[in-house]
Design a protein around this motif. Structure first.
Motif, PDB file in Angstrom:
ATOM      1  N   SER A  91       0.802  -1.221   0.000  1.00  0.00           N
ATOM      2  CA  SER A  91       0.000   0.000   0.000  1.00  0.00           C
ATOM      3  C   SER A  91       0.835   1.271   0.000  1.00  0.00           C
ATOM      4  CB  SER A  91      -0.927   0.024   1.223  1.00  0.00           C
ATOM      5  OG  SER A  91      -1.854  -1.027   1.158  1.00  0.00           O
TER       6      SER A  91
ATOM      7  N   THR B 221       4.534   2.462   5.660  1.00  0.00           N
ATOM      8  CA  THR B 221       3.930   2.699   6.960  1.00  0.00           C
ATOM      9  C   THR B 221       4.956   3.338   7.890  1.00  0.00           C
ATOM     10  OG1 THR B 221       2.455   0.808   6.721  1.00  0.00           O
ATOM     11  CG2 THR B 221       2.812   1.621   8.944  1.00  0.00           C
TER      12      THR B 221
ATOM     13  N   LEU C 206       0.570   6.645   6.704  1.00  0.00           N
ATOM     14  CA  LEU C 206       1.003   5.900   5.527  1.00  0.00           C
ATOM     15  C   LEU C 206       1.469   6.876   4.460  1.00  0.00           C
ATOM     16  CD1 LEU C 206       1.055   3.045   4.089  1.00  0.00           C
ATOM     17  CD2 LEU C 206      -1.176   3.677   3.143  1.00  0.00           C
TER      18      LEU C 206
END
Length: 208
Positions: free
Chosen positions: A151, A154, A165
């Motif tokens: 994604s 982090t 994030l």
């Protein structure tokens, strides 16, 4: 060696022996086999302490002392490491545990206390991720840890709390990595990143 994906991507026929080597100020092989004579196999990541010792991950986590002795510090089968880093004060070792949905679990970062002889104690969870693909760890001067995943990156505080994030464009699997052009061949591009608070809806990072 041919175990380096940058030389020969995912070559399953590789038979070159792997070594842990110090390149400067003079080239020196620190370790090229385990205590039982077995090859080190395919190494992944490493981090170096101020005494000249080296932690590296493969099937487990290992420590090469400044004298070249290789010790198992986290046994294979008890961890799936995919990133390793010492804290700034060298009192803590962080290891990314790449569970990737293994037995329904998400990826996590584990922390261990570092002993004077390089051995590890007090294994504990430091940070957990709902996402998968945690790969590698970095740290800045103020202490937060940065862990890239599918994604984005982090950001965790020194206490392990999620700070947000950083959204960015990343390859998500081996197929992407295999088809992605080498860095020097890629066109110059500036990507804007955005720190997204925990729990916020996903947003796309702008690029130009």
């Amino acid at each position: 060696t041919c175990t380096d994906p940058g030389i020969r991507l995912y070559d399953r026929t590789c038979n070159d022996p792997t070594k842990v080597v110090r390149l400067a100020p003079t080239r020196k092989v620190l370790a090229d086999r385990f205590a039982d004579g077995a090859s080190l196999g395919r190494l992944n990541d490493l981090t170096v302490d101020s005494r000249g010792g080296v932690y590296f991950d493969a099937a487990g986590v290992y420590y090469v002392s400044p004298e070249g002795k290789v010790s198992v510090v986290v046994a294979p089968g008890t961890i799936r490491p995919n990133g390793i880093l010492l804290s700034r004060d060298e009192k803590t070792l962080y290891v990314t545990n790449y569970l990737h949905g293994f037995r329904g679990k998400g990826d996590q970062v584990l922390a261990f206390d570092v002993q004077p002889d390089g051995m590890l104690t007090k294994r504990r969870g430091f940070a957990a991720f709902d996402d998968r693909g945690a790969h590698g760890i970095a740290i800045d001067n103020d202490g937060p840890l940065y862990v890239p995943s599918h994604s984005g990156i982090t950001v965790n505080s020194r206490a392990g709390n999620a700070l947000g994030l950083i959204l960015c464009n990343m390859a998500t699997d081996e197929a992407d990595a295999a088809t992605r052009p080498p860095p020097r061949a890629a066109p110059a591009r500036r990507a804007a990143t955005r720190l997204q608070p925990p729990g916020a809806a996903p947003a796309h990072a702008a690029s130009g």
